[in-house]
Design a protein around this motif. Sequence first.
Motif, PDB file in Angstrom:
ATOM      1  N   HIS A  96       0.824  -1.203   0.000  1.00  0.00           N
ATOM      2  CA  HIS A  96       0.000   0.000   0.000  1.00  0.00           C
ATOM      3  C   HIS A  96       0.863   1.259   0.000  1.00  0.00           C
ATOM      4  O   HIS A  96       0.521   2.252  -0.673  1.00  0.00           O
ATOM      5  CB  HIS A  96      -0.947  -0.007   1.194  1.00  0.00           C
ATOM      6  CG  HIS A  96      -1.970  -1.097   1.142  1.00  0.00           C
ATOM      7  ND1 HIS A  96      -2.579  -1.490  -0.020  1.00  0.00           N
ATOM      8  CD2 HIS A  96      -2.489  -1.886   2.121  1.00  0.00           C
ATOM      9  CE1 HIS A  96      -3.439  -2.468   0.224  1.00  0.00           C
ATOM     10  NE2 HIS A  96      -3.392  -2.735   1.518  1.00  0.00           N
ATOM     11  N   PHE A  97       1.977   1.252   0.745  1.00  0.00           N
ATOM     12  CA  PHE A  97       2.846   2.426   0.767  1.00  0.00           C
ATOM     13  C   PHE A  97       3.438   2.678  -0.616  1.00  0.00           C
ATOM     14  O   PHE A  97       3.405   3.806  -1.120  1.00  0.00           O
ATOM     15  CB  PHE A  97       3.957   2.244   1.798  1.00  0.00           C
ATOM     16  CG  PHE A  97       4.933   3.391   1.840  1.00  0.00           C
ATOM     17  CD1 PHE A  97       4.556   4.623   2.356  1.00  0.00           C
ATOM     18  CD2 PHE A  97       6.220   3.246   1.348  1.00  0.00           C
ATOM     19  CE1 PHE A  97       5.445   5.695   2.382  1.00  0.00           C
ATOM     20  CE2 PHE A  97       7.123   4.300   1.372  1.00  0.00           C
ATOM     21  CZ  PHE A  97       6.732   5.526   1.898  1.00  0.00           C
ATOM     22  N   ARG A 281       1.930   1.496   9.747  1.00  0.00           N
ATOM     23  CA  ARG A 281       0.819   0.941  10.543  1.00  0.00           C
ATOM     24  C   ARG A 281      -0.402   1.846  10.553  1.00  0.00           C
ATOM     25  O   ARG A 281      -1.524   1.370  10.718  1.00  0.00           O
ATOM     26  CB  ARG A 281       1.289   0.685  11.977  1.00  0.00           C
ATOM     27  CG  ARG A 281       2.404  -0.329  12.095  1.00  0.00           C
ATOM     28  CD  ARG A 281       2.772  -0.585  13.552  1.00  0.00           C
ATOM     29  NE  ARG A 281       3.294   0.609  14.206  1.00  0.00           N
ATOM     30  CZ  ARG A 281       4.562   0.987  14.167  1.00  0.00           C
ATOM     31  NH1 ARG A 281       5.450   0.277  13.479  1.00  0.00           N
ATOM     32  NH2 ARG A 281       4.966   2.068  14.803  1.00  0.00           N
ATOM     33  N   HIS A 282      -0.194   3.145  10.430  1.00  0.00           N
ATOM     34  CA  HIS A 282      -1.296   4.102  10.571  1.00  0.00           C
ATOM     35  C   HIS A 282      -1.257   5.087   9.405  1.00  0.00           C
ATOM     36  O   HIS A 282      -1.094   6.297   9.594  1.00  0.00           O
ATOM     37  CB  HIS A 282      -1.188   4.844  11.910  1.00  0.00           C
ATOM     38  CG  HIS A 282      -1.027   3.950  13.096  1.00  0.00           C
ATOM     39  ND1 HIS A 282      -2.032   3.098  13.532  1.00  0.00           N
ATOM     40  CD2 HIS A 282       0.028   3.747  13.931  1.00  0.00           C
ATOM     41  CE1 HIS A 282      -1.613   2.428  14.590  1.00  0.00           C
ATOM     42  NE2 HIS A 282      -0.370   2.794  14.855  1.00  0.00           N
ATOM     43  N   GLU A 286      -2.744  11.889  10.197  1.00  0.00           N
ATOM     44  CA  GLU A 286      -2.260  13.133   9.604  1.00  0.00           C
ATOM     45  C   GLU A 286      -0.739  13.133   9.450  1.00  0.00           C
ATOM     46  O   GLU A 286      -0.209  13.547   8.418  1.00  0.00           O
ATOM     47  CB  GLU A 286      -2.696  14.317  10.468  1.00  0.00           C
ATOM     48  CG  GLU A 286      -2.228  15.664   9.937  1.00  0.00           C
ATOM     49  CD  GLU A 286      -2.673  16.817  10.814  1.00  0.00           C
ATOM     50  OE1 GLU A 286      -2.221  17.951  10.550  1.00  0.00           O
ATOM     51  OE2 GLU A 286      -3.462  16.589  11.757  1.00  0.00           O
ATOM     52  N   GLU A 287      -0.040  12.659  10.500  1.00  0.00           N
ATOM     53  CA  GLU A 287       1.426  12.666  10.453  1.00  0.00           C
ATOM     54  C   GLU A 287       1.955  11.706   9.385  1.00  0.00           C
ATOM     55  O   GLU A 287       2.976  11.972   8.740  1.00  0.00           O
ATOM     56  CB  GLU A 287       2.006  12.308  11.827  1.00  0.00           C
ATOM     57  CG  GLU A 287       1.723  13.320  12.918  1.00  0.00           C
ATOM     58  CD  GLU A 287       0.344  13.145  13.543  1.00  0.00           C
ATOM     59  OE1 GLU A 287      -0.419  12.248  13.075  1.00  0.00           O
ATOM     60  OE2 GLU A 287       0.023  13.893  14.485  1.00  0.00           O
ATOM     61  N   LEU A 291       4.236  12.580   6.094  1.00  0.00           N
ATOM     62  CA  LEU A 291       5.469  11.894   5.716  1.00  0.00           C
ATOM     63  C   LEU A 291       5.408  11.477   4.245  1.00  0.00           C
ATOM     64  O   LEU A 291       6.364  11.706   3.482  1.00  0.00           O
ATOM     65  CB  LEU A 291       5.702  10.680   6.618  1.00  0.00           C
ATOM     66  CG  LEU A 291       7.014   9.909   6.437  1.00  0.00           C
ATOM     67  CD1 LEU A 291       7.424   9.232   7.752  1.00  0.00           C
ATOM     68  CD2 LEU A 291       6.918   8.837   5.351  1.00  0.00           C
ATOM     69  N   THR A 292       4.303  10.870   3.851  1.00  0.00           N
ATOM     70  CA  THR A 292       4.159  10.443   2.462  1.00  0.00           C
ATOM     71  C   THR A 292       4.214  11.635   1.516  1.00  0.00           C
ATOM     72  O   THR A 292       4.862  11.580   0.454  1.00  0.00           O
ATOM     73  CB  THR A 292       2.841   9.681   2.269  1.00  0.00           C
ATOM     74  OG1 THR A 292       2.808   8.550   3.157  1.00  0.00           O
ATOM     75  CG2 THR A 292       2.706   9.177   0.837  1.00  0.00           C
ATOM     76  N   ASN A 293       3.571  12.730   1.892  1.00  0.00           N
ATOM     77  CA  ASN A 293       3.592  13.928   1.047  1.00  0.00           C
ATOM     78  C   ASN A 293       5.012  14.475   0.889  1.00  0.00           C
ATOM     79  O   ASN A 293       5.381  14.963  -0.187  1.00  0.00           O
ATOM     80  CB  ASN A 293       2.686  15.011   1.629  1.00  0.00           C
ATOM     81  CG  ASN A 293       1.217  14.691   1.477  1.00  0.00           C
ATOM     82  OD1 ASN A 293       0.840  13.825   0.690  1.00  0.00           O
ATOM     83  ND2 ASN A 293       0.371  15.375   2.232  1.00  0.00           N
TER      84      ASN A 293
END
Length: 303
Positions: A96-97, A281-282, A286-287, A291-293
């Motif tokens: 998924h990541f 995991r989450h 928002e955090e 990170l992904t952004n």
Amino acid sequence: MAELRDSQIALKFRFFQVYQNGRIQLFRSHWDKIPPYDDPITGVRSKDVTISSDPPVSARIFMPNLRNPNHKFPLLFYIHGGGFSMMSAFSKEYHHFCSRVSAQANVIVVSVEYGLFPERRLPACYEDSWAALQWVASHVNGNGPEPWLNNHVTFNKVFFGGDSAGGNISHTLVYRVGAIGLPGVRVDGVILIHPFFGGTEDDEMWLFMNPIHGGLQDPKLNPPAENLAKLGCERVLIFVAEKDYLKVAGKNYYEELKKSGWRGRVELVENHGQHHCFHLRHSAYEEAVELTNKVVSFLKADW
């Protein structure tokens, strides 16, 4: 006496324990894997490829929505974490990541499945990842074994990335590229998410996992300045998490890289109030989205 050796613990580390008879027991020996699939919402397609059968090395490839059949994408070469002994490129967390990053950054992702301890002791994970990288580079002239890479990758904009143990392996790869080269491939940047390096209570565990090592000063565990100065990329992005015991290792790497004489640009991002690899995991928090952004903006930036 044999029964006693079978039951008595000789060594105990964060991820496994060793019995007196030499048997190794992982504390987490199972994780769910999911098959590749085409995402109807984002348009990201995924497939699994075999890179080598002996030793067994494979990968999952993610390709974003192909609106133009002749379009070429940057490539992210990603290495999963898991303490060199756990997890998989085929686990749902990493699938998924990588799929999210592929969709949002518009990049092809090659996520590597390398050999894990104890079935394959270190440095197998490093060599497997290098073999996978060379396999990727075999597509530079458009005549490699995988059509997606032949037809849709621009090899002048390649990135490495990894979290935890995968961050450590990513460092060794970009150093190796800087030291000996990778013809036809330009590595733009490297992303290290909560990377593992020396200077923590896990040093002895890493040495046990790797019977061929140079002690606490092994360059894979504690990269020296001369190795850092040779990193074969132009940018490095490092994440550390406030509540992660590996935070000190990531910050030390950042400081040593700045002092090494390396001429690239490095940025450190601290995930405040967060634990190690919380984003896997989450992912909806928002955090984790932040990170992904940040990863996506790093991949999309032009310098």
